[in-house]
Enzyme design. Structure first.
Site, PDB file in Angstrom:
ATOM      1  N   CYS A 140      -8.959   1.389  -2.222  1.00  0.00           N
ATOM      2  CA  CYS A 140      -7.799   1.321  -1.327  1.00  0.00           C
ATOM      3  C   CYS A 140      -6.850   2.496  -1.505  1.00  0.00           C
ATOM      4  O   CYS A 140      -6.274   3.002  -0.534  1.00  0.00           O
ATOM      5  CB  CYS A 140      -7.064  -0.006  -1.526  1.00  0.00           C
ATOM      6  SG  CYS A 140      -6.445  -0.278  -3.201  1.00  0.00           S
ATOM      7  N   HIS A 145      -3.184  -3.472  -4.711  1.00  0.00           N
ATOM      8  CA  HIS A 145      -3.600  -2.924  -3.428  1.00  0.00           C
ATOM      9  C   HIS A 145      -2.618  -1.849  -2.986  1.00  0.00           C
ATOM     10  O   HIS A 145      -1.444  -1.832  -3.412  1.00  0.00           O
ATOM     11  CB  HIS A 145      -3.659  -4.042  -2.383  1.00  0.00           C
ATOM     12  CG  HIS A 145      -4.335  -3.669  -1.112  1.00  0.00           C
ATOM     13  ND1 HIS A 145      -5.574  -3.085  -1.058  1.00  0.00           N
ATOM     14  CD2 HIS A 145      -3.925  -3.795   0.192  1.00  0.00           C
ATOM     15  CE1 HIS A 145      -5.914  -2.868   0.186  1.00  0.00           C
ATOM     16  NE2 HIS A 145      -4.925  -3.285   0.973  1.00  0.00           N
ATOM     17  N   ASP A 167      -3.368  -0.956   7.460  1.00  0.00           N
ATOM     18  CA  ASP A 167      -4.189  -1.062   6.259  1.00  0.00           C
ATOM     19  C   ASP A 167      -5.600  -0.566   6.562  1.00  0.00           C
ATOM     20  O   ASP A 167      -6.408  -1.272   7.183  1.00  0.00           O
ATOM     21  CB  ASP A 167      -4.240  -2.519   5.778  1.00  0.00           C
ATOM     22  CG  ASP A 167      -4.840  -2.644   4.384  1.00  0.00           C
ATOM     23  OD1 ASP A 167      -5.378  -1.641   3.882  1.00  0.00           O
ATOM     24  OD2 ASP A 167      -4.757  -3.742   3.798  1.00  0.00           O
TER      25      ASP A 167
END
Length: 696
Positions: free
Chosen positions: A425, A469, A485
């Protein structure tokens, strides 16, 4: 010793100071070893080794195998170890380093522990060390370890002060358990009703080093390393419905300055003087839109919150960029309360020129292919179109979400977007923010956690480090800051159900944590046991460790009578007074029962009274044989009986007898009865003689 105590009728005798008994010393050393366990991860290895060597040295000296060092050698050892300590801490002075020095001082104390007095000194020092451990470890497991160490100290105290009692381990623990049962009700009442003060572990412990969790910088591989940890980050309890998994975005930090490959905070947080922790930030019943967070220590000031939250408790404050901060670093477990408000705006109506420059900042050069892609997208689409096109690229092309990202070359963003197409991520969030900024769209990286699994019974959520994250927020005119995202486009399973499902085919989930219960998600029994243990620890943190002023007053307000601080004071005084009264009555009753049970001592006391009636007073420390000889001189008619009785007393206390206690007691009573009859007859023979002498 038994005979001396019994024969002196309970009179105190002055004893010289004796050497420390081996059994008592062994309990001390065992307690010290256990008390070092809660600090194993923060004490230097050399310090633990030194303390172990010093304690073993003391035990070998007790066994007569070595000699304890003299004054000059002790001084030399102390100076060497202190010098090593000073070189290790390198001028840092915090509560952490002070606690380490205290452990060193306890280790050095072993070399001068010789007498009973030294035992008491070391006893209280080790009790204080147990309290110091609560500065760093407060969960229920380590609390039980601390209590076990204190229990060993108390057993050692029994061995030292009552050497006549059975010294085997079951007997010691049985006596300690009895004492605990007697005092536990008073302890519980005082815990609940005694006016609460801030505990020892609420003092500032700031060391300047993060313990675990996200940091205020982000390099491409940082979060992938953190995702290999199953340590708990925080727990959240909701007053209403728990948000869906895909909506559990816990915002913590905004990183808006790109320095080479590292994302940082563009604005440094101002200095705040550390104060005491307000650990009980969430009290009372949760409202339907409220939620409590119990966060593990991080030594940082940032708190984690869902988007659209506002503070309820006063130990957390809202700062710019829709972020929340504690009033002091979280060096102990922190509990705070927030409220979800869907009507909250995601930002200002528009960005100021300074803010726009801030969120468009990029290095002057580097990653040319990514910059060219941004120019192409900017020429073809609006701002929203650029975002949609970039997400479509991630969805449609073969990009992979992995916990095993390849090492990126110097132009890392170009390599990720056009060559490797494999990352975590942090890689994709950083690259997306770079491209959006290069296209003239204000954007920023947000770091926090996404997800959370239900605890036992679904009462709360557990968010772990592998839920860490990073995502992107982009500024769109008329909408403000909007979450984007890229991970959701590349690996929807990560956002919908969690990291385990997202990397299931790769098999990289917690691959280095063999002993983690979360690694074995397919084993129902292991998961059940892990969640039950977490539930126990969660309740311990909320209602025992976190039971302070606000929590106590909230509980008292629910009782009839309107309890305040004054009423709590009166009630506490009554509990203490009542407890002391009950303890006194119980002790008196036990004493009388003990006297009734000791039939041999009653026979001995009866003999003493008979001797004193015959004009032979009992002397302090006198043996039975000496008393029998003096009685024989005063009353020759009882010579043989008195000496036989004295031999029976000596035999009872010093020589094992083949007879049962009842048989031996009957013989002593018969012999005592014969002696008393002989004394009466002798007294009657002397009485007429005195009367005839006076008449003449």
């Amino acid at each position: 010793m038994k005979l001396t105590q019994a024969f002196s009728l309970g009179r105190e005798a002055v004893e010289p100071a004796n050497a420390l008994p081996s059994n008592a010393l062994l309990w001390l050393i065992g307690s010290f070893a256990i008390l070092l366990a809660p600090q194993w991860d923060r004490l230097p290895i050399w310090l633990v080794a030194a303390c172990g060597i010093l304690a073993v040295w003391r035990w070998l000296a007790q066994e007569g195998r070595v000699r304890l060092p003299g004054r000059w050698l002790r001084t030399g050892i102390m100076l060497v170890l202190i010098s090593v300590y000073v070189a290790t801490v390198q001028g840092r002075f915090t509560v952490d380093t002070a606690a380490s020095f205290f452990v060193l001082a306890v280790g050095l104390k072993w070399l001068e522990t010789r007498s009973t007095r030294d035992f008491y000194v070391l006893f209280f020092i080790l009790v204080y060390l147990a309290g110091v451990n609560f500065l760093f470890q407060q969960n229920i497991l380590w609390s039980l370890v601390n209590f076990l160490a204190v229990a060993l100290l108390l057993v050692g105290l029994q061995v030292l002060n009552a050497p006549d009692l059975p010294s085997d381990m079951p007997s010691g623990w049985r006596r300690l358990g009895g004492l605990l049962l007697k005092t536990l009700p008073v302890v519980v009442l005082l815990f609940v009703f005694f006016p609460r003060m801030a505990p020892l572990w609420s003092v500032p412990l700031v060391s300047g080093e993060a313990r675990s969790g996200i940091s205020d910088t982000m390099r491409p591989g940082d979060i992938s390393n953190l995702a290999q940890s199953s340590e708990r980050a925080f727990r959240a309890t909701f007053g209403g419905e728990i948000p869906a998994y895909r909506d559990r975005y816990w915002r913590g930090l905004v990183l808006d300055y790109l320095d080479g490959e590292t994302w940082r905070q563009g604005r440094e947080e101002g200095f705040r003087r550390p104060g005491r922790i307000a650990m009980d930030g969430g009290v009372g019943t949760l409202g339907g839109s409220e939620y409590d967070v119990l966060m593990e220590p991080t030594d940082q000031r940032w708190a984690f919150a869902l988007e659209g939250s506002s503070p309820v408790s006063d130990n957390v404050v809202e700062e710019g960029d829709d972020l929340f901060r504690f009033r002091r670093p979280a060096d102990s477990p922190m509990r705070y309360r927030l409220r979800l408000d869907e009507s909250r705006s995601s930002g200002n109506a528009e960005l100021s020129p300074a803010e726009r420059r801030r969120f468009l900042q990029l290095p002057a050069s580097g990653n040319p292919r990514a910059r060219e892609l941004a120019r192409e997208l900017d020429q073809r689409f609006s701002d929203e179109g650029v975002v949609d096109s970039l997400l479509s690229r991630f969805r449609e092309q073969e990009y992979f979400y992995t916990l095993r990202p390849p090492a990126m070359p110097e132009e890392g963003i170009d390599a990720l977007l056009f060559d490797q197409k494999r990352g975590f991520c942090a890689h994709y969030a950083g690259a997306t923010t770079f491209v959006l900024r290069a296209a003239g769209i204000p954007a920023r990286v947000v770091v926090g956690y996404q997800g959370g699994e239900p605890g036992a019974g679904g009462e709360y959520l557990i968010v772990r480090q592998y839920d860490a994250h990073a995502w992107v927020e982009v500024w769109l005119d008329g909408q403000g800051w909007v979450r984007v995202d890229p991970t959701a486009a590349i690996s929807p399973a990560r956002i919908e159900s969690g990291l385990r499902d997202a990397v299931a085919e790769e098999g990289s989930f917690l691959e280095d944590e063999v002993l983690s219960a979360q690694k074995y998600g397919d084993m129902a029994l292991v998961q059940w046991a892990s969640l039950q243990l977490d539930r126990i620890n969660y309740q311990w943190q909320r209602w025992v460790v976190g039971y302070q002023g606000q929590s106590q007053m909230d509980l008292m307000s629910r009782l009839p009578g309107g309890f305040g601080l004054r009423e709590l004071g009166y009630l506490t005084a009554g509990i203490v007074g009542g407890g002391l009264l009950i303890a006194g009555l119980f002790s008196a009753l036990q004493l009388r029962r003990g006297e009734r049970r000791d039939d041999f001592q009653k026979v001995l006391l009866s003999w003493h009274r008979a001797c004193e009636s015959a004009g032979v007073p009992v002397r302090q420390g006198e043996t039975p044989s000496t008393l029998a000889d003096r009685l024989a001189q005063a009353r020759p008619s009882v010579t043989e009986t008195a000496r036989r009785f004295a031999r029976m007393v000596n035999s009872h206390y010093y020589k094992p007898s083949s007879e049962s206690d009842n048989q031996e007691l009957r013989r002593m009573r018969r012999l005592l009865g014969t002696m008393k009859r002989q004394l009466r007859e002798a007294s009657q023979r002397r009485q007429p003689h005195r009367e005839s002498g006076s008449a003449s």
